[in-house]
Write a protein that holds these residues in place. Structure first.
Motif, PDB file in Angstrom:
ATOM      1  N   ASN A  80     -44.904  -9.657 -20.383  1.00 11.06           N
ATOM      2  CA  ASN A  80     -45.632 -10.195 -19.227  1.00 11.06           C
ATOM      3  C   ASN A  80     -47.057  -9.656 -19.180  1.00 11.06           C
ATOM      4  O   ASN A  80     -48.014 -10.401 -18.917  1.00 11.06           O
ATOM      5  CB  ASN A  80     -44.873  -9.861 -17.947  1.00 11.06           C
ATOM      6  CG  ASN A  80     -45.599 -10.337 -16.699  1.00 11.06           C
ATOM      7  OD1 ASN A  80     -46.425  -9.619 -16.145  1.00 11.06           O
ATOM      8  ND2 ASN A  80     -45.297 -11.542 -16.255  1.00 11.06           N
ATOM      9  N   THR A  81     -47.204  -8.361 -19.445  1.00 14.37           N
ATOM     10  CA  THR A  81     -48.526  -7.733 -19.401  1.00 14.37           C
ATOM     11  C   THR A  81     -49.426  -8.287 -20.497  1.00 14.37           C
ATOM     12  O   THR A  81     -50.614  -8.549 -20.269  1.00 14.37           O
ATOM     13  CB  THR A  81     -48.390  -6.208 -19.547  1.00 14.37           C
ATOM     14  OG1 THR A  81     -47.550  -5.709 -18.504  1.00 14.37           O
ATOM     15  CG2 THR A  81     -49.748  -5.528 -19.459  1.00 14.37           C
ATOM     16  N   THR A  82     -48.881  -8.469 -21.684  1.00 12.21           N
ATOM     17  CA  THR A  82     -49.657  -9.049 -22.780  1.00 12.21           C
ATOM     18  C   THR A  82     -50.156 -10.434 -22.423  1.00 12.21           C
ATOM     19  O   THR A  82     -51.323 -10.782 -22.673  1.00 12.21           O
ATOM     20  CB  THR A  82     -48.805  -9.109 -24.058  1.00 12.21           C
ATOM     21  OG1 THR A  82     -48.514  -7.781 -24.494  1.00 12.21           O
ATOM     22  CG2 THR A  82     -49.524  -9.864 -25.169  1.00 12.21           C
ATOM     23  N   LYS A  83     -49.300 -11.238 -21.808  1.00 11.84           N
ATOM     24  CA  LYS A  83     -49.715 -12.584 -21.418  1.00 11.84           C
ATOM     25  C   LYS A  83     -50.826 -12.526 -20.378  1.00 11.84           C
ATOM     26  O   LYS A  83     -51.813 -13.275 -20.468  1.00 11.84           O
ATOM     27  CB  LYS A  83     -48.513 -13.364 -20.863  1.00 11.84           C
ATOM     28  CG  LYS A  83     -48.808 -14.847 -20.644  1.00 11.84           C
ATOM     29  CD  LYS A  83     -49.118 -15.537 -21.965  1.00 11.84           C
ATOM     30  CE  LYS A  83     -49.403 -17.012 -21.810  1.00 11.84           C
ATOM     31  NZ  LYS A  83     -49.720 -17.663 -23.096  1.00 11.84           N
ATOM     32  N   ARG A  84     -50.692 -11.622 -19.410  1.00 17.58           N
ATOM     33  CA  ARG A  84     -51.733 -11.501 -18.384  1.00 17.58           C
ATOM     34  C   ARG A  84     -53.052 -11.028 -18.983  1.00 17.58           C
ATOM     35  O   ARG A  84     -54.132 -11.482 -18.568  1.00 17.58           O
ATOM     36  CB  ARG A  84     -51.274 -10.543 -17.286  1.00 17.58           C
ATOM     37  CG  ARG A  84     -50.186 -11.139 -16.395  1.00 17.58           C
ATOM     38  CD  ARG A  84     -49.948 -10.286 -15.160  1.00 17.58           C
ATOM     39  NE  ARG A  84     -49.237  -9.058 -15.476  1.00 17.58           N
ATOM     40  CZ  ARG A  84     -49.688  -7.841 -15.207  1.00 17.58           C
ATOM     41  NH1 ARG A  84     -50.865  -7.679 -14.634  1.00 17.58           N
ATOM     42  NH2 ARG A  84     -48.969  -6.780 -15.500  1.00 17.58           N
ATOM     43  N   THR A  85     -52.981 -10.132 -19.967  1.00 16.27           N
ATOM     44  CA  THR A  85     -54.205  -9.658 -20.614  1.00 16.27           C
ATOM     45  C   THR A  85     -54.887 -10.787 -21.374  1.00 16.27           C
ATOM     46  O   THR A  85     -56.116 -10.930 -21.331  1.00 16.27           O
ATOM     47  CB  THR A  85     -53.887  -8.489 -21.570  1.00 16.27           C
ATOM     48  OG1 THR A  85     -53.368  -7.395 -20.805  1.00 16.27           O
ATOM     49  CG2 THR A  85     -55.134  -8.022 -22.312  1.00 16.27           C
ATOM     50  N   SER A  86     -54.106 -11.608 -22.059  1.00 17.27           N
ATOM     51  CA  SER A  86     -54.706 -12.729 -22.785  1.00 17.27           C
ATOM     52  C   SER A  86     -55.358 -13.718 -21.823  1.00 17.27           C
ATOM     53  O   SER A  86     -56.466 -14.212 -22.078  1.00 17.27           O
ATOM     54  CB  SER A  86     -53.667 -13.429 -23.662  1.00 17.27           C
ATOM     55  OG  SER A  86     -52.723 -14.144 -22.897  1.00 17.27           O
ATOM     56  N   LEU A  87     -54.700 -13.987 -20.711  1.00 12.15           N
ATOM     57  CA  LEU A  87     -55.269 -14.914 -19.725  1.00 12.15           C
ATOM     58  C   LEU A  87     -56.525 -14.334 -19.081  1.00 12.15           C
ATOM     59  O   LEU A  87     -57.494 -15.063 -18.836  1.00 12.15           O
ATOM     60  CB  LEU A  87     -54.226 -15.248 -18.662  1.00 12.15           C
ATOM     61  CG  LEU A  87     -53.013 -16.062 -19.149  1.00 12.15           C
ATOM     62  CD1 LEU A  87     -51.968 -16.191 -18.039  1.00 12.15           C
ATOM     63  CD2 LEU A  87     -53.449 -17.436 -19.641  1.00 12.15           C
ATOM     64  N   ARG A  88     -56.501 -13.040 -18.804  1.00 12.12           N
ATOM     65  CA  ARG A  88     -57.670 -12.374 -18.206  1.00 12.12           C
ATOM     66  C   ARG A  88     -58.893 -12.520 -19.110  1.00 12.12           C
ATOM     67  O   ARG A  88     -60.039 -12.610 -18.638  1.00 12.12           O
ATOM     68  CB  ARG A  88     -57.356 -10.893 -17.971  1.00 12.12           C
ATOM     69  CG  ARG A  88     -58.555  -9.989 -17.651  1.00 12.12           C
ATOM     70  CD  ARG A  88     -59.143 -10.295 -16.283  1.00 12.12           C
ATOM     71  NE  ARG A  88     -60.226  -9.405 -15.954  1.00 12.12           N
ATOM     72  CZ  ARG A  88     -61.502  -9.587 -16.312  1.00 12.12           C
ATOM     73  NH1 ARG A  88     -61.844 -10.666 -17.020  1.00 12.12           N
ATOM     74  NH2 ARG A  88     -62.447  -8.730 -15.961  1.00 12.12           N
ATOM     75  N   ASN A  89     -58.655 -12.589 -20.423  1.00 12.53           N
ATOM     76  CA  ASN A  89     -59.745 -12.654 -21.386  1.00 12.53           C
ATOM     77  C   ASN A  89     -59.945 -14.047 -21.981  1.00 12.53           C
ATOM     78  O   ASN A  89     -60.650 -14.209 -22.972  1.00 12.53           O
ATOM     79  CB  ASN A  89     -59.503 -11.641 -22.499  1.00 12.53           C
ATOM     80  CG  ASN A  89     -59.653 -10.220 -22.029  1.00 12.53           C
ATOM     81  OD1 ASN A  89     -60.751  -9.678 -22.009  1.00 12.53           O
ATOM     82  ND2 ASN A  89     -58.552  -9.588 -21.623  1.00 12.53           N
ATOM     83  N   LYS A  90     -59.257 -15.040 -21.360  1.00 10.10           N
ATOM     84  CA  LYS A  90     -59.385 -16.426 -21.816  1.00 10.10           C
ATOM     85  C   LYS A  90     -59.036 -16.561 -23.299  1.00 10.10           C
ATOM     86  O   LYS A  90     -59.697 -17.272 -24.057  1.00 10.10           O
ATOM     87  CB  LYS A  90     -60.792 -16.962 -21.538  1.00 10.10           C
ATOM     88  CG  LYS A  90     -61.128 -16.993 -20.061  1.00 10.10           C
ATOM     89  CD  LYS A  90     -62.472 -17.623 -19.805  1.00 10.10           C
ATOM     90  CE  LYS A  90     -62.632 -17.822 -18.319  1.00 10.10           C
ATOM     91  NZ  LYS A  90     -63.767 -17.282 -17.721  1.00 10.10           N
ATOM     92  N   ALA A  91     -57.982 -15.871 -23.692  1.00 13.65           N
ATOM     93  CA  ALA A  91     -57.470 -15.946 -25.059  1.00 13.65           C
ATOM     94  C   ALA A  91     -56.123 -16.654 -25.041  1.00 13.65           C
ATOM     95  O   ALA A  91     -55.576 -16.957 -23.977  1.00 13.65           O
ATOM     96  CB  ALA A  91     -57.337 -14.545 -25.648  1.00 13.65           C
TER      97      ALA A  91
END
Length: 217
Positions: A80-91
């Protein structure tokens, strides 16, 4: 290569996933230092094993937006955290909740990243049961750092599977500790028809860290 933003992560996250630290940033630095080579690879599939906070695979996704970027972790909170980090960085990163590369098609990965559980521990600590069904991760967090005898339990497992993971042009960046016996790891890889070298190293208080770059012979 820019370090991804991770200001969205909270103290609650860090109670359940590995917090970005010196080893994380060493792996990021190694990738950045080898971008000239990676640009020649032009990866189609990138995978980070044990993504934790997700900043490493997110950085790779930003650099290679046309690649399929995957991550695996046994910890549901880390996925979940990895997904949120990718979304936060538009990746674009697709986390998969699994162990190592289970459920990943063979010989698919062009760039493989692994900051493994490398801390030298007793086998008793490693033999705790993984609680895959729990939504909390108190019983699983140990698997983000505990490496068993010589800190090599998970590392050696990966080495023995590596031939079925990497594509013909695949490359692995593996972070290890001095206590993991990097020269022994390189020799073990050679017996499995892989060539490896110490690509980068860094001494920090209490630890001597190495990045091994691993390719097929």
């Amino acid at each position: 290569m820019d370090t991804p933003h991770y200001d969205h992560l909270t103290l609650q996250d860090y109670e359940k996933v590995y917090e970005p630290a010196e080893d994380t940033f060493l792996l990021l630095d190694a990738i950045e230092d080898d971008l000239e080579y990676l640009n020649t690879v032009q990866p189609g599939v990138c995978l980070e094993i044990g993504s934790g906070s997700g900043i490493i695979i997110t950085a790779l996704s930003k650099k290679f937006p046309n690649a399929v970027c995957l991550s695996t972790d046994i910890n549901p909170w880390a996925c979940n955290t990895t997904k949120r980090t990718s979304l936060r960085n538009k990746a674009s990163v697709d986390p998969i909740r699994t162990n190592l590369t289970d459920n990943i098609k063979n010989n698919l990965v062009d760039i493989l990243l692994f900051n493994p559980p490398y801390v030298v521990t007793t086998d008793e600590e490693m033999n705790q049961e993984k609680n895959f069904e729990s939504d909390t991760t108190d019983n699983n967090l140990i698997f983000s750092w505990a490496g068993g005898v010589d800190g090599r339990r998970v590392i050696d497992t990966l080495i023995d599977k590596l031939d079925s993971i990497l594509s013909p042009i695949g490359v692995l960046y593996l972070l290890v500790l001095k206590e993991n016996k990097p020269k022994d790891i390189i020799n073990r890889l050679a017996k499995n028809n892989f060539t490896a070298n110490i690509f980068k190293e860094r001494r920090i208080p209490g630890e001597h860290l190495f990045i091994l770059k691993v390719m097929r012979c």
